[in-house]
Design an enzyme around this catalytic site. Structure first.
Site, mmCIF file in Angstrom:
data_model
loop_
_atom_site.group_PDB
_atom_site.id
_atom_site.type_symbol
_atom_site.label_atom_id
_atom_site.label_comp_id
_atom_site.label_asym_id
_atom_site.label_seq_id
_atom_site.Cartn_x
_atom_site.Cartn_y
_atom_site.Cartn_z
ATOM 1 N N ARG A 47 2.813 34.582 -30.158
ATOM 2 C CA ARG A 47 2.050 34.860 -31.387
ATOM 3 C C ARG A 47 2.040 36.353 -31.682
ATOM 4 N NH1 ARG A 47 -3.170 30.976 -31.728
ATOM 5 N NH2 ARG A 47 -2.347 29.324 -30.443
ATOM 6 N N LYS A 155 2.427 25.172 -14.326
ATOM 7 C CA LYS A 155 1.152 24.646 -13.872
ATOM 8 C C LYS A 155 0.034 25.400 -14.581
ATOM 9 C CE LYS A 155 -1.008 26.087 -10.148
ATOM 10 N NZ LYS A 155 -1.613 27.358 -9.759
ATOM 11 N N HIS A 185 5.828 26.226 -8.023
ATOM 12 C CA HIS A 185 6.709 27.263 -7.474
ATOM 13 C C HIS A 185 6.817 27.212 -5.944
ATOM 14 C CE1 HIS A 185 3.130 29.762 -6.717
ATOM 15 N NE2 HIS A 185 3.882 30.475 -5.910
ATOM 16 N N LYS A 189 10.353 27.736 -2.876
ATOM 17 C CA LYS A 189 10.434 28.674 -1.745
ATOM 18 C C LYS A 189 11.494 28.190 -0.760
ATOM 19 C CE LYS A 189 5.591 30.160 -2.016
ATOM 20 N NZ LYS A 189 5.627 31.574 -2.351
ATOM 21 N N GLU A 223 -4.780 33.603 1.397
ATOM 22 C CA GLU A 223 -4.464 34.816 0.639
ATOM 23 C C GLU A 223 -5.451 35.907 1.015
ATOM 24 O OE1 GLU A 223 -2.918 34.188 -3.532
ATOM 25 O OE2 GLU A 223 -4.142 32.412 -3.236
ATOM 26 N N ASP A 242 -6.347 25.001 -8.295
ATOM 27 C CA ASP A 242 -5.354 26.078 -8.362
ATOM 28 C C ASP A 242 -4.280 25.959 -7.271
ATOM 29 O OD1 ASP A 242 -4.456 28.641 -9.436
ATOM 30 O OD2 ASP A 242 -5.154 29.517 -7.551
ATOM 31 N N HIS A 247 0.244 22.795 -4.795
ATOM 32 C CA HIS A 247 1.080 23.379 -3.742
ATOM 33 C C HIS A 247 0.860 22.707 -2.382
ATOM 34 C CE1 HIS A 247 1.771 26.205 -6.838
ATOM 35 N NE2 HIS A 247 0.790 27.048 -6.583
ATOM 36 N N LYS A 347 -9.014 32.388 -0.966
ATOM 37 C CA LYS A 347 -8.792 33.785 -1.348
ATOM 38 C C LYS A 347 -9.655 34.642 -0.437
ATOM 39 C CE LYS A 347 -6.872 32.905 -5.618
ATOM 40 N NZ LYS A 347 -5.429 33.070 -5.742
#
Ligand code: BG6
Length: 509
Positions: A47, A155, A185, A189, A223, A242, A247, A347
């Site tokens: 946009r 995703k 993704h 890997k 993470e 998430d 995953h 996280k």
């Protein structure tokens, strides 16, 4: 390596972060390796009003920062950038797609791309349905006269079972399943694909890969970072949507699948989906006892105060969004009956690491009495996905000297030991696969639905049942302490370190 047929790659959401950080740098890496066809063009759609020059300048920054070949000669970068074009349309307005169609028809003629087009949807998720429908209304999905049309969808694919079913229905009402590529993704890997090779190219693992010899399976995707600038998105998503629904469950599928009859997309995906369809539905008791959610709180890491989740930018005050989730569950089939699977993601954990740990059963008879601490001496196979990609086997050996003392030793392989082996990034691999028409490493509709079906009761319980606690954990620790209680007495999660062979609570100091 095979080079794809001529085509145009159209990226919706081209002014967004993913295009700059992942898609264009990966395409540049493919270009460098001469894996893109000669007749090829990239068309960014967004946009934001931009001309080709401004779009290319922005993408050059992304290539410099994120591509693997960023230090290479700039003439190649200039050549590549010439393949990039940009058109601004209102993607939520069906009428604007007429303009896009004209633009693509002209470009196809100019670049001689034979009518082949890939549409990559990297827009806000609420536009996935409308964009795929509007493309259909302008017949941009039609494959006739020998050319092909493909649709890649980023995703998240839905936010719960209902929305995923609705999105599948909407997209499939226009596109055939074989034209649809749902990206995850993790499947791109290299080390995740190596799971198939480890299991099915070696005679020594497969005979042990079942409930007779395996005690439990652990999958961790940790993470070190927090949510950074993604608070606005993450606060509506959380760790379950998430990371775990997609995953982690895809990793469960590959770890637990039966050997496929052939090495093709359908055969492999037929086997992974069976695993997801065999996940034992979580009971009320499981939802209270065997699923743990947590949220990081502020803490001092390496001498620096780190924000708690609630103080992050874009996060609602008093937010109940989990940044950590761990669960124990079973797969009800012949191979895995009775073997608990433990999976967790979070996280702001101590380090960034993703790995699969196969815990083997102890010997049926303990001959060496010194081996009392089974936890320390049971055999483990660790498949490290990232970082320090590789494989580690732990087993007991005799400690030299009198008597029969035993100690745990490591046998390890690291990818870094392979000389001159270029490891492509996930997006590189997945984009190339789609260009070649290979959907093996993309999620099929039935797999996405089966994984949502499994996690949906958790989402509902968290929303409705205020008795299910949201545990706080200080940033930089391994998540809520109660997640240890998922294991039987004497067992616990492996505490992996950055390097594959290390483990322990404090190895990153
Ligand atoms: C993404 C999630 O899908 O995967 C992110 O949206 C997460 O929140 C990322 O950080 C992790 O990917 P990787 O490849 O860094 O393990």
């Amino acid at each position: 390596m095979k080079v794809p047929e001529p085509h145009i790659l159209v990226i919706f959401g081209a002014s967004g972060d993913l295009t700059k950080r992942k898609l264009v740098p990966s395409l540049y890496d493919l270009y460098h390796q001469k894996l893109l066809p000669e007749n090829f063009a990239i068309v960014g759609v967004g946009r934001t009003p931009l001309d080709n020059a401004a779009f290319r300048t922005k993408m050059r920054e992304g290539m410099k920062e994120f591509s693997n070949f960023r230090d290479e000669d700039s003439c190649c970068a200039d050549e590549f950038l010439n393949l990039l074009n940009y058109i601004a349309i209102d993607t939520s307005n069906v009428d604007d797609y007429g303009q896009l169609k004209e633009y693509l028809t002209a470009m196809d003629k100019e670049k001689k791309t034979n009518g082949n087009i890939i549409f990559y949807l990297s827009t806000p998720p609420q536009l996935y349905g409308p964009v795929s429908t509007y493309l259909g209304q302008h017949k941009l999905h039609k494959e006739k006269g020998g050319y092909w049309r493909r649709l890649i969808i980023e995703k998240p694919f839905g936010t719960d079972l209902k929305s995923a079913l609705a999105l599948n229905e909407e997209v499939q009402s226009v596109w055939k399943e074989k034209q649809i590529y749902r990206i995850d993704h993790y499947l791109g890997k290299e080390t995740v694909q190596n799971l198939l090779v480890t299991r099915f190219a070696n005679g020594i693992f497969e005979p042990l890969w079942n409930n007779r010899y395996i005690k439990s399976v652990e999958i961790t995707s940790a993470e070190k970072l927090g949510i950074g600038s993604r608070g606005g998105y993450y606060d509506h998503s959380g760790a379950l949507r998430d990371m775990l629904q997609n995953h982690l469950l895809q990793l469960v599928g590959l770890t637990a699948m039966e050997p496929p009859a052939r090495l093709n997309s359908d055969a492999i995906r037929n086997e992974t989906v069976k695993v997801l369809q065999s996940l034992r539905p979580l009971t009320q008791e499981d939802l209270h006892e065997n699923v743990i959610r947590g949220q990081y709180t502020g803490s001092m890491i390496d001498g620096q105060m780190v924000n708690g989740y609630q103080d992050e930018k874009g996060v609602a005050k008093g937010s109940r969004t989990p940044t950590y989730v761990a669960m124990k569950f079973y797969i009800d089939n012949w191979r895995w009956g009775g073997v608990p699977f433990y999976i967790r993601t979070g996280k702001r954990l101590p380090t960034r690491v993703s790995e699969i740990v196969i815990n083997f059963k102890a010997t049926p008879h303990q001959l060496f009495r010194d081996l009392q601490d089974e936890q320390k001496h049971h055999n483990q196979l660790i498949i490290r996905i990232q970082p320090d990609e590789g494989l580690l086997m732990k087993f007991g050996m005799k400690t030299p000297g009198a008597g029969f003392q035993a100690q745990n030793v490591n046998m390890d392989f690291h990818y870094s030991e392979l000389a001159n082996t270029y490891i492509p990034t996930s997006y590189e691999r997945l984009l190339l696969d789609c260009m070649l028409g290979d959907s093996t490493l993309y999620a099929r509709a039935d797999a996405v639905e089966a994984s949502w079906e499994f996690v949906n009761p958790v989402l509902e319980a968290w929303e409705k049942d205020s008795n299910i606690p949201l545990h706080g954990y200080p940033a930089g620790t391994w998540g809520p302490q109660v997640a240890e209680d998922l294991f039987d007495e004497g067992h616990s999660w492996r505490k992996p370190c950055k390097n594959l062979v290390g483990d322990g609570e404090y190895c990153e100091l």
